[in-house]
Design a protein around this motif. Structure first.
Motif, PDB file in Angstrom:
ATOM      1  N   GLU A 116       1.018   4.165  -2.858  1.00 23.35           N
ATOM      2  CA  GLU A 116       0.789   5.579  -2.584  1.00 23.35           C
ATOM      3  C   GLU A 116       1.955   6.425  -3.129  1.00 23.35           C
ATOM      4  O   GLU A 116       1.740   7.462  -3.762  1.00 23.35           O
ATOM      5  CB  GLU A 116       0.630   5.819  -1.077  1.00 23.35           C
TER       6      GLU A 116
ATOM      7  N   LEU B  87      -7.180   3.715   1.871  1.00 25.96           N
ATOM      8  CA  LEU B  87      -6.841   3.964   0.470  1.00 25.96           C
ATOM      9  C   LEU B  87      -7.450   5.262  -0.047  1.00 25.96           C
ATOM     10  O   LEU B  87      -7.707   5.414  -1.239  1.00 25.96           O
ATOM     11  CB  LEU B  87      -7.330   2.794  -0.396  1.00 25.96           C
TER      12      LEU B  87
ATOM     13  N   ILE C   3       0.838  -1.202   0.000  1.00 22.18           N
ATOM     14  CA  ILE C   3       0.000   0.000   0.000  1.00 22.18           C
ATOM     15  C   ILE C   3       0.879   1.262   0.000  1.00 22.18           C
ATOM     16  O   ILE C   3       0.611   2.230  -0.707  1.00 22.18           O
ATOM     17  CB  ILE C   3      -0.946   0.019   1.235  1.00 22.18           C
TER      18      ILE C   3
END
Lengths: 584, 388
Positions: free
Chosen positions: A429, A447, A425
């Motif tokens: 990003e 998210l 994740i």
């Protein structure tokens, strides 16, 4: 209020001898001020604050003021017995999560039983684990043995009341009972009501957005389970609080006072929840002739095989879903089936399906997906897009294809460890590009930095769809959200998408609305996926199939309207009642 | 948390602990969040004499040594327990600031300017303020704990609500105006008599609260009695049905006895005997239940009501002799060139002791209907507005 005999009041005045003796003391009373202050401090001991709040991971759960307030009131002002009746979508599950977390922190939760409608049990389990770090066993887990074998259990209420488990559930003294969709126990003549009535527990939290279903007595029943005697007897409640035509409440001030002792109802307009806009773009594509041929062959096979052996339902359902996801996903399952099961009937049919798969050189959805990510690269910050698929094989193929086209890609699936997931994740990003994920991505993942989502294939369970969307379109999302749905024309996916999901406005539902529709549907006893599959395999013709889906859509729409009506009705009944956040 | 309790925050905890330790003769050297404390030998405390490190706040490093000082820390609880018992009686003096008397609300809320207010004390008066802890308990309601201050004038034995407010302000933390307490000069018998009056006043002041809980508890008991009654009624019906079934069975068996051979008859006789015994048992239970029902299940009712009864416990925790001054204030009022001085009875800590009436309508001036004009005469707002 009806007449009743007053109980005795016994007043004991404790002796003041010790205090008065100090009048003739040693003359050191200059510190008397300190004693006064100590007495006042002792009376103000902070035994009522949510101490576990600081233990929560801010990345996993974002708490809103009304939720913290509700948890506080339920625990400390309502003596641990409360009806949480917020309007739909305000996060009642979060409120209960906080309550349970706090009780865990204070070690007052040796045994906890959460009863929910069957369809929501797993979701409860995931939310409590991911957002609050609370581990519960669900009655659908393999490790579940019985209600006396675990201390933290989430179960469907119907499992708990079943002949097999009922006595075990009742034999136990539970510390905490949580009852989701509590309006289903409104009727005192049902087994469900009887179960809750007989359950032994110290603390109880009931959840519903619509405490009143048909008549105002429902409110009496639900509240009386929590606080027997709060409204007096049933007759008294009727005479005093309900006008004769059963539609409105009278003596509202007193009723509000009483309800305030047990019920919390936050209204959307009083909270600071504000969602950004959501744009839905559903794209239906013509499959290539080869794809169409494959789809037909698989559908025929599924139908034929099911009519001969209904025991294979799950795997047949899987094939039917895979054929619209990707040929490669389908291929894997069929090969596994062919090579693992030596005495397979219809092996020749499966072999010929494999041949059809091999003939496919263009996978329409993959090609079209490139268009969407291309648009994203131009229009969305760092080209961030999340593509969801149900199948690992599809996921891998897409990853390879996108990488070959020069896109930055990230894979996310259930096989990764927690720390790997975190890292993925973070990379997504920082680097942007396309994250291709299976449905194993947890609710708790934050998210909000991404605002574009593609449903490459569609789960037949609308809750799943809501969960996917919920991962980007949640509190804290500052930009408008774009959702792309991809479907092949004249396939089950198109039916599900066009006829069912669009009919109930699934993609525009606010969080929580769906669960109330689905749990209404569950009252009729069948799961959504089963209904879809049954229609698919039982239809005699294309027209039949269309009609069947139409009928299901009408049914759904009715449930939705009923859910809406109930919500409105309850809002009307409680209009003007202040049952939300406290004054302070 | 009760009404007159103090919210226990970290800063209050530190403020209180510092003063308490110093009152024991201790010294404190502060280094950031760490206090190095030295406590001398002192018979007033059970805290160990010698040096001690106190770490302020709930966050502490794993390897830090010393006692924690925060609202829930054991050390703080310990000094709190000790302090509550140390000096439950004492004397507090309220000295009025001559030039800064408290202006009554009916003037403050009005439209007339206050030029000056001066208090002239004539004599000292004594009152006591008692802090009471009240606990109200019953099975169906959450236990309620109240902390209440009640002030009683020594001479008139009247309650002085304004003095209660002043007392609470003066004894809050951080302490307002650093009041000092000294030894009480009240005699034991005076104190006992005033305490009795304070108890009566306390009960009056919390009567509404008690009534509320009392009604709730009574209603809960009533609902339980009603449920029991319904349950028993159900049982009565079941027993009636059972009795009637047994009666038919006995009739049938009697018929069998009359019209069958010896073996069958013997068997039937045996069965009839059993059925009769069962019938009697059911009948006895039924009659007993019916009788109880007709009487209204007195024993059960009593048992339920007893269980729901309210248990109220009132404990005096501190008794403070308060010395205050009584006299008069002169309030100089001005309005568009007109000025007038009003003289009112006044006490330090209790404010004005007299009311003033509107010279036009005779109604008492108040926050709701304050002074509007002093031109000509003293008139209230409602009179002035009706004249306009």
């Amino acid at each position: 209020m009806g007449s009743y005999d007053l109980v005795d009041v016994e007043v004991t005045h404790e002796s003041a001898d010790d205090i008065l003796d100090s009048l003739s003391g040693d003359g050191a009373e200059e510190d008397h001020l300190q004693t006064i202050q100590a007495v006042r401090l002792q009376a103000g001991q902070p035994d009522s604050e949510l101490r576990s709040l600081k233990e929560l991971d801010e990345n996993s759960v974002k708490l809103l003021e009304h939720q913290v307030d509700a948890a506080y009131r339920a625990l400390f002002e309502m003596d641990g017995k409360a009806l949480l009746a917020d309007e739909v979508g305000l996060g009642k599950t979060i409120e209960v999560g906080m309550i349970l977390k706090e009780m865990h922190f204070r070690e007052t939760d040796e045994s906890v039983l959460i009863l929910t409608p069957a369809q929501l049990a797993k979701q409860w389990q995931a939310e409590l684990r991911e957002k609050f770090g609370l581990n519960f066993v669900c009655n659908y887990d393999d490790e579940f043995e019985d209600f006396d074998a675990h201390d933290y259990i989430i179960a469907s209420i119907d499992t708990a009341k079943s002949e097999r488990h009922r006595q075990t559930v009742l034999n136990r003294d539970w510390d905490v009972l949580v009852l989701d969709e509590a309006h289903y126990v409104k009727n005192e003549e049902t087994d469900r009501y009887d179960l809750i009535d007989r359950l032994s527990y110290n603390y109880a939290f009931f959840l519903t957005a619509t405490p009143i279903q048909n008549e105002l007595t429902d409110l009496y029943n639900v509240v009386s389970l929590l606080r027997p005697g709060l409204f007096g007897t049933r007759d008294v409640f009727h005479q005093y609080f309900v006008n004769s035509n059963q539609e409105t409440l009278v003596n509202r001030d007193e009723l509000q006072d009483r309800l305030n002792k047990v019920m919390i109802r936050n209204r959307r307009e009083d909270t600071d929840i504000d969602f950004t806009d959501r744009t839905i773009d559903t794209r239906t594509f013509n499959p290539t002739p080869k794809e169409r041929e494959l789809y037909q062959a698989v559908s025929d096979y599924v139908k034929g095989a099911y009519s001969q052996d209904q025991g294979q339902k799950l795997v047949l359902m899987l094939l039917q879903k895979e054929v619209v996801s990707s040929p490669v996903a389908l291929k894997k399952t069929i090969e596994k089936r062919l090579y693992d099961q030596s005495e397979l009937t219809h092996a020749d049919e499966l072999e010929s399906i494999l041949d059809l798969i091999d003939e496919i050189d263009t996978v329409t959805k993959q090609e079209r997906l490139l268009d969407i990510v291309e648009e994203a690269r131009d229009n969305v910050e760092m080209g961030r897009v999340i593509v969801f698929t149900q199948f690992r094989a599809t996921q891998q193929e897409i990853l390879d294809r996108l990488a070959a086209e020069g896109y930055t890609v990230h894979a996310f699936h259930g096989g990764h460890s927690s720390s790997e997931k975190e890292l993925i994740i973070e990379d997504f990003e920082e680097e942007g590009g396309v994250l291709v994920s299976t449905d194993s991505m947890s609710e708790g993942r934050n998210l909000q930095f991404c605002n574009m989502l593609v449903n490459l294939d569609l789960p037949w369970n609308p809750m799943r769809v809501e969960q996917r969307i919920g991962r980007v379109h949640r509190i804290g999302q500052k930009r408008d959200v774009f959702i792309f749905n991809m479907a092949l024309k004249d396939t089950v996916e198109e039916y599900v998408l066009e006829r069912l999901y669009h009919k109930i406005d699934l993609f525009q539902q606010s969080v929580g609305e769906l669960s109330s529709i689905l749990s209404r549907l569950e009252e009729s006893g069948t799961s959504f996926e089963d209904q879809i599959f049954d229609r698919l395999v039982n239809a005699d013709s294309e027209v039949d199939l269309e009609n069947d889906f139409e009928a299901m859509a009408v049914d759904l729409q009715e449930q939705r309207e009923l859910a809406d009506k109930l919500e409105q009705f309850n809002n009307g009944v409680f209009e003007g009642f202040d049952l939300g956040e406290g004054d302070d | 948390m009760t009404d007159e309790a103090l919210a226990v925050t970290q800063s209050l905890v530190e403020d209180f602990a510092e003063r308490y330790l110093e009152s024991l003769g201790g010294t404190i050297e502060k280094r950031g969040d760490t206090w190095e404390v030295t406590i001398p030998d002192n018979e007033d405390t059970e805290l160990p004499a010698g040096s001690l490190s106190l770490l302020c706040g709930a966050d502490r490093d794993e390897d830090a040594t010393g006692e924690s000082l925060h609202p829930e820390s054991e050390f703080f609880q310990r000094i709190l327990r000790e302090a509550t018992e140390r000096h439950p009686t004492g004397k507090l003096s309220i000295e009025a600031d001559r030039d800064d008397a408290e202006i009554p609300q009916w003037i403050k809320e009005g439209d007339v300017e206050v030029r000056e207010a001066q208090f002239t004390p004539y004599y000292d008066r004594t009152a006591i303020v008692v802090l009471f802890e009240v606990s109200i308990e019953t099975v169906s309601e959450y236990q309620q704990e109240l902390l209440r201050a009640i002030a009683i004038d020594h001479r008139s034995e009247q309650r002085l609500p304004a003095l209660e407010e002043t007392f609470l302000q003066m004894t809050s933390i951080p302490t307002n105006g650093s009041p000092t307490t000294t030894e009480s000069s009240l005699s034991g018998s005076d104190a006992r008599s005033l305490l009795g009056t304070a108890q009566d006043q306390l009960m009056q002041s919390i009567q509404n609260k008690i009534d509320e809980v009392h009604n709730e508890a009574s209603r809960a008991a009533d609902a339980e009695v009603e449920e029991y009654r319904q349950l028993q009624q159900q049982r009565i019906q079941e027993l009636e049905e059972e009795r009637s079934k047994l009666s038919s069975k006995i009739d049938e068996l009697s018929e069998t006895i009359n019209g069958s051979n010896q073996d069958d008859r013997v068997e039937a006789l045996k069965k009839r005997k059993e059925a009769k015994a069962e019938y009697e048992e059911v009948d006895a239970e039924l009659s007993a239940l019916q009788e109880l029902r007709d009487q209204g299940f007195p024993q059960k009712q009593e048992e339920i009501r007893k269980r729901h009864a309210l248990d109220i416990r009132v404990t005096p925790l501190t008794v403070t002799q308060v010395e205050y001054e009584r006299g008069e204030i002169d309030v100089e009022l001005a309005e568009q060139g007109v000025s007038r001085t009003v003289t009112l009875g006044y006490g330090s800590g209790i404010g004005t002791t007299e009311t003033v009436q509107c010279s036009s309508c005779d109604s008492v001036l108040s926050v709701e209907n304050p002074l509007n004009t002093i031109k000509g005469s003293i008139r209230c707002r409602s009179c002035s507005s009706s004249n306009n």
